[in-house]
Scaffold this active site. Structure first.
Site, PDB file in Angstrom:
ATOM      1  N   ARG A  51      -1.181   8.787   4.276  1.00  0.00           N
ATOM      2  CA  ARG A  51      -0.895   9.765   5.698  1.00  0.00           C
ATOM      3  C   ARG A  51       0.424   9.949   5.702  1.00  0.00           C
ATOM      4  O   ARG A  51       0.596  10.991   6.655  1.00  0.00           O
ATOM      5  CB  ARG A  51      -1.247   8.230   6.418  1.00  0.00           C
ATOM      6  CG  ARG A  51      -2.351   8.526   7.598  1.00  0.00           C
ATOM      7  CD  ARG A  51      -2.423   7.266   8.394  1.00  0.00           C
ATOM      8  NE  ARG A  51      -1.794   6.161   7.911  1.00  0.00           N
ATOM      9  CZ  ARG A  51      -1.817   4.971   8.599  1.00  0.00           C
ATOM     10  NH1 ARG A  51      -2.763   4.835   9.478  1.00  0.00           N
ATOM     11  NH2 ARG A  51      -1.323   3.908   7.807  1.00  0.00           N
ATOM     12  N   LYS A 182      -7.752  -7.670 -18.489  1.00  0.00           N
ATOM     13  CA  LYS A 182      -6.830  -8.523 -19.265  1.00  0.00           C
ATOM     14  C   LYS A 182      -7.238  -8.543 -20.665  1.00  0.00           C
ATOM     15  O   LYS A 182      -8.572  -8.794 -21.190  1.00  0.00           O
ATOM     16  CB  LYS A 182      -6.888 -10.099 -18.861  1.00  0.00           C
ATOM     17  CG  LYS A 182      -5.817 -10.020 -17.406  1.00  0.00           C
ATOM     18  CD  LYS A 182      -5.593 -11.382 -17.114  1.00  0.00           C
ATOM     19  CE  LYS A 182      -4.715 -11.190 -15.747  1.00  0.00           C
ATOM     20  NZ  LYS A 182      -3.258 -10.748 -15.929  1.00  0.00           N
ATOM     21  N   ASP A 235     -10.767 -14.769  -1.236  1.00  0.00           N
ATOM     22  CA  ASP A 235      -9.724 -14.087  -1.771  1.00  0.00           C
ATOM     23  C   ASP A 235      -9.623 -14.015  -3.365  1.00  0.00           C
ATOM     24  O   ASP A 235      -9.340 -13.319  -4.520  1.00  0.00           O
ATOM     25  CB  ASP A 235      -8.403 -14.305  -1.521  1.00  0.00           C
ATOM     26  CG  ASP A 235      -7.152 -13.472  -2.033  1.00  0.00           C
ATOM     27  OD1 ASP A 235      -7.448 -12.192  -1.855  1.00  0.00           O
ATOM     28  OD2 ASP A 235      -6.222 -13.850  -2.414  1.00  0.00           O
ATOM     29  N   HIS A 240     -12.239 -13.313  -8.746  1.00  0.00           N
ATOM     30  CA  HIS A 240     -11.625 -13.552 -10.210  1.00  0.00           C
ATOM     31  C   HIS A 240     -12.368 -14.874 -10.708  1.00  0.00           C
ATOM     32  O   HIS A 240     -12.617 -14.718 -12.021  1.00  0.00           O
ATOM     33  CB  HIS A 240     -10.213 -13.639  -9.972  1.00  0.00           C
ATOM     34  CG  HIS A 240      -9.427 -12.645  -9.312  1.00  0.00           C
ATOM     35  ND1 HIS A 240      -9.731 -11.321  -9.625  1.00  0.00           N
ATOM     36  CD2 HIS A 240      -8.342 -12.827  -8.265  1.00  0.00           C
ATOM     37  CE1 HIS A 240      -8.764 -10.425  -9.176  1.00  0.00           C
ATOM     38  NE2 HIS A 240      -8.114 -11.242  -8.193  1.00  0.00           N
ATOM     39  N   LYS A 331      -2.378 -21.260  -3.770  1.00  0.00           N
ATOM     40  CA  LYS A 331      -1.135 -20.481  -3.695  1.00  0.00           C
ATOM     41  C   LYS A 331       0.165 -21.652  -3.689  1.00  0.00           C
ATOM     42  O   LYS A 331      -0.214 -22.912  -3.124  1.00  0.00           O
ATOM     43  CB  LYS A 331      -0.882 -19.951  -2.299  1.00  0.00           C
ATOM     44  CG  LYS A 331      -2.072 -18.662  -2.605  1.00  0.00           C
ATOM     45  CD  LYS A 331      -1.616 -17.326  -1.818  1.00  0.00           C
ATOM     46  CE  LYS A 331      -2.537 -16.277  -2.157  1.00  0.00           C
ATOM     47  NZ  LYS A 331      -2.184 -15.643  -3.288  1.00  0.00           N
TER      48      LYS A 331
HETATM   49  P1  NAP Z   1      -0.603  -0.737   1.607  1.00  0.00           P
HETATM   50  O1  NAP Z   1       0.645  -1.004   0.910  1.00  0.00           O
HETATM   51  O2  NAP Z   1      -0.803  -1.146   2.887  1.00  0.00           O
HETATM   52  O3  NAP Z   1      -1.019   0.615   1.420  1.00  0.00           O
HETATM   53  C1  NAP Z   1      -2.153   1.350   2.200  1.00  0.00           C
HETATM   54  C2  NAP Z   1      -2.159   2.837   1.687  1.00  0.00           C
HETATM   55  O4  NAP Z   1      -3.247   3.465   2.664  1.00  0.00           O
HETATM   56  C3  NAP Z   1      -0.998   3.618   1.994  1.00  0.00           C
HETATM   57  O5  NAP Z   1      -0.663   4.762   1.097  1.00  0.00           O
HETATM   58  C4  NAP Z   1      -1.234   4.258   3.139  1.00  0.00           C
HETATM   59  O6  NAP Z   1      -0.515   5.497   3.564  1.00  0.00           O
HETATM   60  C5  NAP Z   1      -2.823   4.618   3.103  1.00  0.00           C
HETATM   61  N1  NAP Z   1      -3.439   4.877   4.372  1.00  0.00           N
HETATM   62  C6  NAP Z   1      -3.744   4.058   5.490  1.00  0.00           C
HETATM   63  N2  NAP Z   1      -4.484   4.527   6.318  1.00  0.00           N
HETATM   64  C7  NAP Z   1      -4.676   5.863   5.906  1.00  0.00           C
HETATM   65  C8  NAP Z   1      -5.493   6.738   6.539  1.00  0.00           C
HETATM   66  N3  NAP Z   1      -6.049   6.612   7.697  1.00  0.00           N
HETATM   67  N4  NAP Z   1      -5.604   8.030   5.516  1.00  0.00           N
HETATM   68  C9  NAP Z   1      -4.862   8.040   4.554  1.00  0.00           C
HETATM   69  N5  NAP Z   1      -4.217   6.940   3.878  1.00  0.00           N
HETATM   70  C10 NAP Z   1      -4.097   5.986   4.745  1.00  0.00           C
HETATM   71  O7  NAP Z   1      -2.020  -1.295   0.560  1.00  0.00           O
HETATM   72  P2  NAP Z   1      -1.953  -1.917  -0.992  1.00  0.00           P
HETATM   73  O8  NAP Z   1      -1.262  -3.210  -0.899  1.00  0.00           O
HETATM   74  O9  NAP Z   1      -1.822  -0.651  -1.600  1.00  0.00           O
HETATM   75  O10 NAP Z   1      -3.486  -2.021  -1.112  1.00  0.00           O
HETATM   76  C11 NAP Z   1      -4.456  -1.076  -1.113  1.00  0.00           C
HETATM   77  C12 NAP Z   1      -5.850  -1.528  -1.418  1.00  0.00           C
HETATM   78  O11 NAP Z   1      -5.880  -2.309  -2.763  1.00  0.00           O
HETATM   79  C13 NAP Z   1      -6.336  -2.642  -0.305  1.00  0.00           C
HETATM   80  O12 NAP Z   1      -7.620  -2.582  -0.439  1.00  0.00           O
HETATM   81  C14 NAP Z   1      -5.927  -3.926  -1.136  1.00  0.00           C
HETATM   82  O13 NAP Z   1      -6.718  -4.872  -0.401  1.00  0.00           O
HETATM   83  C15 NAP Z   1      -6.148  -3.620  -2.458  1.00  0.00           C
HETATM   84  N6  NAP Z   1      -5.675  -4.403  -3.303  1.00  0.00           N
HETATM   85  C16 NAP Z   1      -3.997  -4.367  -3.233  1.00  0.00           C
HETATM   86  C17 NAP Z   1      -3.275  -5.265  -4.085  1.00  0.00           C
HETATM   87  C18 NAP Z   1      -1.862  -5.522  -4.257  1.00  0.00           C
HETATM   88  O14 NAP Z   1      -1.367  -5.993  -5.079  1.00  0.00           O
HETATM   89  N7  NAP Z   1      -1.174  -4.352  -3.301  1.00  0.00           N
HETATM   90  C19 NAP Z   1      -3.922  -6.321  -5.088  1.00  0.00           C
HETATM   91  C20 NAP Z   1      -5.390  -6.134  -5.069  1.00  0.00           C
HETATM   92  C21 NAP Z   1      -6.265  -5.349  -4.259  1.00  0.00           C
HETATM   93  P3  NAP Z   1       0.515   5.681   4.544  1.00  0.00           P
HETATM   94  O15 NAP Z   1       1.518   4.368   4.090  1.00  0.00           O
HETATM   95  O16 NAP Z   1       1.127   6.982   4.050  1.00  0.00           O
HETATM   96  O17 NAP Z   1       0.235   5.357   6.018  1.00  0.00           O
END
Ligand code: NAP
Length: 487
Positions: A51, A182, A235, A240, A331
């Site tokens: 976004r 893994k 979670d 997992h 955790k």
């Molecule tokens: P995040 O840091 O909150 O990033 C979310 C991303 O989505 C950002 O790039 C944001 O863009 C984009 N976004 C949000 N609303 C949008 C829209 N309307 N249109 C286009 N883009 C949009 O989340 P994350 O931690 O990376 O996690 C992403 C996914 O992976 C989630 O489903 C999460 O549950 C899963 N996940 C994450 C992890 C982890 O370690 N982080 C681990 C396992 C699973 P902007 O920032 O530019 O607004």
């Protein structure tokens, strides 16, 4: 022994959520590592979208910083880094709006594999899948990759599956559980199904019980809002731990082929006996020596969400009747450790008196922090001075056996390359995810109905006392979290 890197075919990878934490910390650094070893073809392209109203130059500049932090070993190679960054373009796209989609689709090549990686909130999956379909972005060589959590319960998982299937065939949908990427998890399959040695022992006649532990030393800081709605059961256990249980318990598939493997995993989930409420312990960490409590970290002073679950699970089939599987995750525990401990039965007759205090044979499949497999045996202590027994640990870590060659491939990059190759073996199928929710949902429903309060445990400890009792009652002890003498 030189590790073989087999280049994948050319691809256009679209990352939705490319500015987010997962993309910057795991997906893009992983791709950079694959690029640096020559696995990613030089004409492959990454189309980053999010976004944020930035352009390609700004995105690349930010990514340089992320790569310096998350791929430090190779980001010093300036030429390589520039070449990698040149494969990336950024498109500003709010997926809820109609703008930007035509531009995105216009960039995609007909001839290349198309992979759409949804690194965004689950709530956007349906919209993205239907927009991709309506803008005719989906070709037979397209795949869609979705992150966990895959729903919050069975009904939501079913709805998500239906949304995704509107634009994509099941054979094009890749549901990621990074534990399956893994090396050691895959090696468990090799060990079980490429050797004649283990399979005859792999049943309740020879295995007393199995302990699966996924312990984290971190709390929920920064993720409180999501975690407070989820809890450890949703979670960690539903995905997992369930996957690790399936790979340990499944029957040999007739072929090493995605649907044959996944059919066997589904059968394990379907054979799980309903969980006995008396054999489940929910916990929530409390402050110890200033480490903070779950409630503080989650920003909810009355939260009843569990940050810990321990449970005894029975698999009702011929192979496993009489062999419990103990699952434990939490955790803010003593250490970050993930492992599967397969505990064999004691010898049927003891001829050595001192044997009584010995541990039975155990095979430990270590997943975190280091990967490897160790086997605990009892031998005669070498040397004169009587016949004494000693316990030794055989290190079966494959990397050592192959001349110390370790492939630093992270689970994410391995899985992304599998997506490009079109290999779904290590991804969860829709019915598998639904079966896991169908088993977990009644447990959560019972807790919610009873307004169940989790047992408190000290931050930095081993979990609630009740979890220790769960095994004590059966005459066993959990393996110590973070024990180091095995490696
Ligand atoms: P995040 O840091 O909150 O990033 C979310 C991303 O989505 C950002 O790039 C944001 O863009 C984009 N976004 C949000 N609303 C949008 C829209 N309307 N249109 C286009 N883009 C949009 O989340 P994350 O931690 O990376 O996690 C992403 C996914 O992976 C989630 O489903 C999460 O549950 C899963 N996940 C994450 C992890 C982890 O370690 N982080 C681990 C396992 C699973 P902007 O920032 O530019 O607004």
């Amino acid at each position: 022994m030189v590790s073989r890197v087999i280049p994948v075919s050319s691809f256009d990878l679209v990352i939705f959520g490319a500015t987010g934490d997962l993309a910057q910390r795991k997906i893009l650094p992983g791709l950079f590592r694959r690029f640096s070893v020559g696995q990613m073809p030089r004409d492959a392209r990454i189309i980053a979208t999010a976004r944020s109203e930035i352009d390609t130059d700004m995105f690349r500049a930010d990514l340089r910083t992320s790569l310096a932090e998350f791929a430090p070993c190779i980001s010093g190679d300036a030429e390589m880094l520039d070449q990698f960054l040149a494969t990336i373009v950024y498109i500003h796209l709010d997926v809820m709006s109609q703008e930007g989609w035509s531009e995105l689709v216009g960039l995609l090549r007909r001839s290349a594999v198309r992979a759409f990686y949804l690194s965004v909130s689950t709530s956007l999956f349906g919209t993205i899948a239907s927009r991709l379909s309506s803008y005719e972005a989906v070709t037979p060589e397209s795949r869609i990759v979705v992150e966990k959590p895959f729903g919050n319960d069975l009904a939501i998982a079913r709805a998500l599956n239906a949304d995704l299937r509107q634009g994509f065939e099941e054979s094009q949908i890749y549901r990621i559980d990074h534990y399956l990427g893994k090396e050691t998890v895959q090696n468990l399959m090799a060990l079980r199904f490429a050797n004649a040695l283990w399979e005859p022992l792999w049943n309740s006649t020879h295995i007393d019980h199995v302990q699966i532990t996924v312990a984290e030393s971190l709390g929920v800081e920064g993720r409180g809002e999501y975690y407070n709605r989820a809890g450890a059961m949703r979670d960690m256990v539903q995905n997992h731990l369930m996957q690790l249980l399936c790979l340990t318990a499944m029957e040999p598939p007739s072929r090493f082929e995605p649907n044959a493997v996944r059919d066997e995993k589904v059968k394990v989930i379907e054979a799980l006996a309903p969980a006995n409420p008396q054999e489940i312990v929910r916990g929530q960490y409390r402050d110890k020596e200033g480490q903070g409590s779950y409630r503080e970290h989650a920003g909810d002073p009355t939260s009843r969400t569990e940050s810990f679950v321990a449970m005894k699970v029975a698999i009702a089939n011929w192979r496993w009747a009489g062999t419990p599987f103990y699952l434990r995750t939490g955790k803010r525990l003593r250490a970050r450790t993930s492992e599967i401990a397969v505990v064999f039965r004691e010898p049927p007759h003891m001829i050595f008196p001192e044997m009584e205090n010995r541990r039975s044979n155990q095979m430990i499949i270590h997943l975190q922090p280091d990967e490897g497999i160790t086997l605990h045996n009892t031998i005669k202590e070498p040397g004169p001075g009587g016949f004494r027994l000693a316990e030794v640990t055989l290190d079966m870590t494959f990397a050592n056996a192959l001349g110390g060659q370790t492939d630093s491939q992270d689970a994410y990059e391995r899985l992304i390359m599998d997506v490009i190759r079109g290999d779904q073996t290590l991804f969860m199928r829709g019915d598998e995810v639904e079966a896991a929710w169908a088993w977990v949902d009644p447990i959560i429903a019972r807790w919610e109905e009873a307004r169940h309060a989790p047992e408190p445990y000290d931050a930095g400890g081993s979990g609630p006392e009740e979890a220790l009792m769960l095994m004590h009652r059966d005459g066993w002890r959990w393996r110590e979290i973070g024990r180091v003498e095995d490696k």
